[in-house]
Write a protein that holds these residues in place. Structure first.
Motif, PDB file in Angstrom:
ATOM      1  N   PRO A  98       1.171  -0.885  -0.419  1.00 23.10           N
ATOM      2  CA  PRO A  98       0.276   0.228  -0.173  1.00 23.10           C
ATOM      3  C   PRO A  98       0.685   1.017   0.073  1.00 23.10           C
ATOM      4  O   PRO A  98       1.498   0.755   0.012  1.00 23.10           O
ATOM      5  CB  PRO A  98      -1.309  -0.476   1.196  1.00 23.10           C
ATOM      6  CG  PRO A  98       0.084  -1.387   1.673  1.00 23.10           C
ATOM      7  CD  PRO A  98       0.404  -2.144   1.397  1.00 23.10           C
ATOM      8  N   THR A  99       0.206   2.557  -0.663  1.00 25.52           N
ATOM      9  CA  THR A  99       1.441   3.669  -0.597  1.00 25.52           C
ATOM     10  C   THR A  99       1.196   3.712   1.268  1.00 25.52           C
ATOM     11  O   THR A  99      -0.115   3.939   1.963  1.00 25.52           O
ATOM     12  CB  THR A  99       0.192   4.821  -1.175  1.00 25.52           C
ATOM     13  OG1 THR A  99       0.439   4.179  -3.088  1.00 25.52           O
ATOM     14  CG2 THR A  99       1.309   6.144  -1.505  1.00 25.52           C
ATOM     15  N   ILE A 100       1.718   4.576   1.544  1.00 21.73           N
ATOM     16  CA  ILE A 100       2.062   5.514   2.933  1.00 21.73           C
ATOM     17  C   ILE A 100       1.442   7.036   2.312  1.00 21.73           C
ATOM     18  O   ILE A 100       1.833   7.160   1.828  1.00 21.73           O
ATOM     19  CB  ILE A 100       3.129   4.787   3.286  1.00 21.73           C
ATOM     20  CG1 ILE A 100       3.939   3.914   3.268  1.00 21.73           C
ATOM     21  CG2 ILE A 100       3.305   5.572   4.655  1.00 21.73           C
ATOM     22  CD1 ILE A 100       3.100   2.671   3.783  1.00 21.73           C
ATOM     23  N   LEU A 121       0.936  -5.524   6.669  1.00 22.70           N
ATOM     24  CA  LEU A 121       0.370  -4.616   5.306  1.00 22.70           C
ATOM     25  C   LEU A 121      -0.016  -4.857   4.495  1.00 22.70           C
ATOM     26  O   LEU A 121      -1.556  -4.166   3.905  1.00 22.70           O
ATOM     27  CB  LEU A 121       1.854  -3.719   5.286  1.00 22.70           C
ATOM     28  CG  LEU A 121       2.329  -2.228   5.887  1.00 22.70           C
ATOM     29  CD1 LEU A 121       3.624  -1.987   5.141  1.00 22.70           C
ATOM     30  CD2 LEU A 121       1.657  -1.467   6.163  1.00 22.70           C
ATOM     31  N   LEU A 122      -0.030  -6.730   3.769  1.00 23.57           N
ATOM     32  CA  LEU A 122      -0.026  -6.763   2.380  1.00 23.57           C
ATOM     33  C   LEU A 122      -2.155  -7.916   3.366  1.00 23.57           C
ATOM     34  O   LEU A 122      -2.958  -7.983   2.500  1.00 23.57           O
ATOM     35  CB  LEU A 122       0.474  -8.006   2.285  1.00 23.57           C
ATOM     36  CG  LEU A 122       1.364  -7.191   1.401  1.00 23.57           C
ATOM     37  CD1 LEU A 122       2.364  -8.558   0.863  1.00 23.57           C
ATOM     38  CD2 LEU A 122       1.376  -6.703   0.179  1.00 23.57           C
ATOM     39  N   SER A 123      -2.249  -7.772   4.163  1.00 23.53           N
ATOM     40  CA  SER A 123      -3.228  -8.339   4.887  1.00 23.53           C
ATOM     41  C   SER A 123      -4.495  -7.386   5.489  1.00 23.53           C
ATOM     42  O   SER A 123      -5.366  -8.182   5.132  1.00 23.53           O
ATOM     43  CB  SER A 123      -2.713  -9.211   6.054  1.00 23.53           C
ATOM     44  OG  SER A 123      -2.845  -8.591   6.828  1.00 23.53           O
ATOM     45  N   LEU A 124      -3.511  -6.487   5.407  1.00 29.02           N
ATOM     46  CA  LEU A 124      -4.971  -4.971   5.548  1.00 29.02           C
ATOM     47  C   LEU A 124      -5.248  -5.196   4.534  1.00 29.02           C
ATOM     48  O   LEU A 124      -6.670  -4.598   4.528  1.00 29.02           O
ATOM     49  CB  LEU A 124      -4.795  -3.864   6.311  1.00 29.02           C
ATOM     50  CG  LEU A 124      -3.584  -3.908   7.535  1.00 29.02           C
ATOM     51  CD1 LEU A 124      -3.106  -2.345   6.943  1.00 29.02           C
ATOM     52  CD2 LEU A 124      -4.424  -3.613   8.256  1.00 29.02           C
ATOM     53  N   GLY A 125      -5.216  -5.820   3.388  1.00 30.78           N
ATOM     54  CA  GLY A 125      -5.599  -5.398   1.985  1.00 30.78           C
ATOM     55  C   GLY A 125      -6.130  -3.997   1.743  1.00 30.78           C
ATOM     56  O   GLY A 125      -7.279  -3.744   0.002  1.00 30.78           O
ATOM     57  N   ARG A 137      -5.183   0.346  -0.265  1.00 29.81           N
ATOM     58  CA  ARG A 137      -4.320   1.010  -1.310  1.00 29.81           C
ATOM     59  C   ARG A 137      -3.923   1.831  -0.365  1.00 29.81           C
ATOM     60  O   ARG A 137      -2.473   1.742  -0.825  1.00 29.81           O
ATOM     61  CB  ARG A 137      -5.067   1.065  -2.591  1.00 29.81           C
ATOM     62  CG  ARG A 137      -5.870  -0.580  -2.569  1.00 29.81           C
ATOM     63  CD  ARG A 137      -6.562   0.139  -4.194  1.00 29.81           C
ATOM     64  NE  ARG A 137      -5.777   1.159  -5.021  1.00 29.81           N
ATOM     65  CZ  ARG A 137      -6.298   1.781  -6.167  1.00 29.81           C
ATOM     66  NH1 ARG A 137      -7.648   1.751  -6.336  1.00 29.81           N
ATOM     67  NH2 ARG A 137      -5.632   2.093  -7.193  1.00 29.81           N
ATOM     68  N   GLU A 138      -4.340   1.923   0.708  1.00 26.91           N
ATOM     69  CA  GLU A 138      -3.358   3.355   1.203  1.00 26.91           C
ATOM     70  C   GLU A 138      -3.134   3.323   2.896  1.00 26.91           C
ATOM     71  O   GLU A 138      -4.112   2.479   3.527  1.00 26.91           O
ATOM     72  CB  GLU A 138      -3.718   4.408   1.059  1.00 26.91           C
ATOM     73  CG  GLU A 138      -3.835   5.105  -0.512  1.00 26.91           C
ATOM     74  CD  GLU A 138      -4.362   6.727  -0.227  1.00 26.91           C
ATOM     75  OE1 GLU A 138      -3.959   6.933  -1.182  1.00 26.91           O
ATOM     76  OE2 GLU A 138      -5.261   7.193   0.313  1.00 26.91           O
TER      77      GLU A 138
END
Length: 149
Positions: A49-51, A95-99, A101-102
């Motif tokens: 995701p973008t921070i 981070l990836l498991s949050l699904g 984009r930001e």
């Protein structure tokens, strides 16, 4: 794979290991020309995701930034490079498991703090003192008391 020492294009894999949690493969390679050995890591190529920074700016996630800040907090502490790499892997998995984009930068900071607390209490307090902008010694006392519970 190009040799990082002499630039020769032919290298041979002499050992392959899968990480404990099977998230990446570690390969020991040997150059066909200079015969020096080096390590490569193979992992899935995914989009993070973008921070979103506190001021609203959006920046690309950079593993190196997380790694550098954790290494700084863990400087001169008894934590191995493998443990640091595993902690960064955990952060990336979350981070990836949050699904999403930001992700807001404070959330990323909390993920880093969670991993540091698990690895080393002193590093956790070092990171927290900068991340949470401690103003005085009382802020340190509160954090130390929290860690000792």
């Amino acid at each position: 794979m190009k040799c990082p020492f002499c630039g020769h294009l032919e290298t041979q894999v002499v050992e392959t290991r899968v990480s404990e949690d099977a998230d990446f493969i570690r390969r020991r390679r040997q150059c066909g020309s200079c015969e020096k050995r080096f390590t490569t890591y193979e992992r899935a190529d995914v989009t993070f995701p973008t921070i979103v920074k506190k001021d609203g700016r959006r920046i690309e996630y950079k593993r190196g930034k997380i790694l550098d800040s954790m290494k700084l907090a863990l400087r001169k502490r008894p934590v191995s490079v493998e443990q640091i790499d595993a902690a960064v892997e955990h952060i990336e998995e979350k981070l990836l498991s949050l699904g999403l984009r930001e992700v807001a930068s404070p959330h990323l900071g909390e993920l880093v703090m969670h991993e540091l607390k698990r690895l080393d209490k002193v590093a956790y307090i070092r990171f927290a003192s900068v991340y949470r902008s401690f103003e005085d010694i009382d802020d340190f006392r509160v954090m130390v008391d929290e860690v000792n519970r």
